[in-house]
Design a protein around this motif. Sequence first.
Motif, PDB file in Angstrom:
ATOM      1  N   ARG A   1       2.083  16.374  -6.943  1.00  0.00           N
ATOM      2  CA  ARG A   1       2.984  15.223  -6.998  1.00  0.00           C
ATOM      3  C   ARG A   1       2.195  14.020  -7.497  1.00  0.00           C
ATOM      4  O   ARG A   1       0.997  14.106  -7.692  1.00  0.00           O
ATOM      5  CB  ARG A   1       3.566  14.925  -5.619  1.00  0.00           C
ATOM      6  N   ASP A   2       2.888  12.895  -7.656  1.00  0.00           N
ATOM      7  CA  ASP A   2       2.237  11.677  -8.128  1.00  0.00           C
ATOM      8  C   ASP A   2       2.344  10.568  -7.098  1.00  0.00           C
ATOM      9  O   ASP A   2       3.369  10.420  -6.428  1.00  0.00           O
ATOM     10  CB  ASP A   2       2.878  11.186  -9.437  1.00  0.00           C
ATOM     11  N   GLU A   3       1.280   9.800  -6.993  1.00  0.00           N
ATOM     12  CA  GLU A   3       1.299   8.524  -6.273  1.00  0.00           C
ATOM     13  C   GLU A   3       1.416   7.436  -7.324  1.00  0.00           C
ATOM     14  O   GLU A   3       1.061   7.640  -8.482  1.00  0.00           O
ATOM     15  CB  GLU A   3       0.001   8.305  -5.498  1.00  0.00           C
TER      16      GLU A   3
ATOM     17  N   GLY B   1       0.789  -1.227   0.000  1.00  0.00           N
ATOM     18  CA  GLY B   1       0.000   0.000   0.000  1.00  0.00           C
ATOM     19  C   GLY B   1       0.820   1.276   0.000  1.00  0.00           C
ATOM     20  O   GLY B   1       0.259   2.365   0.100  1.00  0.00           O
ATOM     21  N   VAL B   2       2.134   1.179  -0.109  1.00  0.00           N
ATOM     22  CA  VAL B   2       2.980   2.375  -0.184  1.00  0.00           C
ATOM     23  C   VAL B   2       2.818   2.971  -1.576  1.00  0.00           C
ATOM     24  O   VAL B   2       2.962   2.265  -2.579  1.00  0.00           O
ATOM     25  CB  VAL B   2       4.463   2.024   0.103  1.00  0.00           C
ATOM     26  N   ARG B   3       2.513   4.260  -1.658  1.00  0.00           N
ATOM     27  CA  ARG B   3       2.211   4.882  -2.946  1.00  0.00           C
ATOM     28  C   ARG B   3       3.084   6.086  -3.280  1.00  0.00           C
ATOM     29  O   ARG B   3       3.188   6.450  -4.440  1.00  0.00           O
ATOM     30  CB  ARG B   3       0.753   5.336  -2.962  1.00  0.00           C
ATOM     31  N   ARG B   4       3.660   6.703  -2.280  1.00  0.00           N
ATOM     32  CA  ARG B   4       4.375   7.958  -2.521  1.00  0.00           C
ATOM     33  C   ARG B   4       5.883   7.752  -2.561  1.00  0.00           C
ATOM     34  O   ARG B   4       6.429   6.908  -1.861  1.00  0.00           O
ATOM     35  CB  ARG B   4       3.994   8.978  -1.445  1.00  0.00           C
ATOM     36  N   PHE B   5       6.527   8.551  -3.408  1.00  0.00           N
ATOM     37  CA  PHE B   5       7.954   8.417  -3.668  1.00  0.00           C
ATOM     38  C   PHE B   5       8.771   8.412  -2.379  1.00  0.00           C
ATOM     39  O   PHE B   5       9.585   7.509  -2.157  1.00  0.00           O
ATOM     40  CB  PHE B   5       8.420   9.553  -4.594  1.00  0.00           C
TER      41      PHE B   5
END
Length: 169
Positions: free
Chosen positions: A84-86, A40-44
């Motif tokens: 930003r992007d997930e 579930g980790v999505r961010r840089f």
Amino acid sequence: MSETAPGDMLFRVDNCSIERALTVVGEKWTFLVLREAFKGVRRFADMQAATGAPRQVLSARLTRLVEEGLLRKVPYREPGQRRRDEYRLTPMGLDLYPALVALMRWGDRHLADQEGPPVLLTHRGCGAPVEQHFHCADGHEIAGPREVTPRPGPGMLPRAAARAGSSGS
């Protein structure tokens, strides 16, 4: 002399699905990125902290996984911050879950510390341990690779075609 299965010499393997898959995922950082995405980790920044990947390496891996269709970018913006992007798994990426579980199980069996595996997978619905099995289309359980016979599939190319396309050795 190596032992070969019947018909091995009649077909070429330059269109091998395993080799093609490894061109996309066959690298340590890629598997660690996928491991985190499945958690579930999505961010840089979170992915970098969890994997320990150098910034440039992680950026390159995420870009490649998006290009290959395993992850998709979803924009987000924290209040007062820039956009930003997930990174989220696509259906193609989700299909890798059994492969990651099999790799984890192999590591648990052969490489884990004396205390045992670091992660246990349990069914969210009942809490029972998750098991991974192979079955044939008729429902018979497959105990191991000695119970499987590889046969040419519709995409198998005759070896003669490989020679016709080469200039010789």
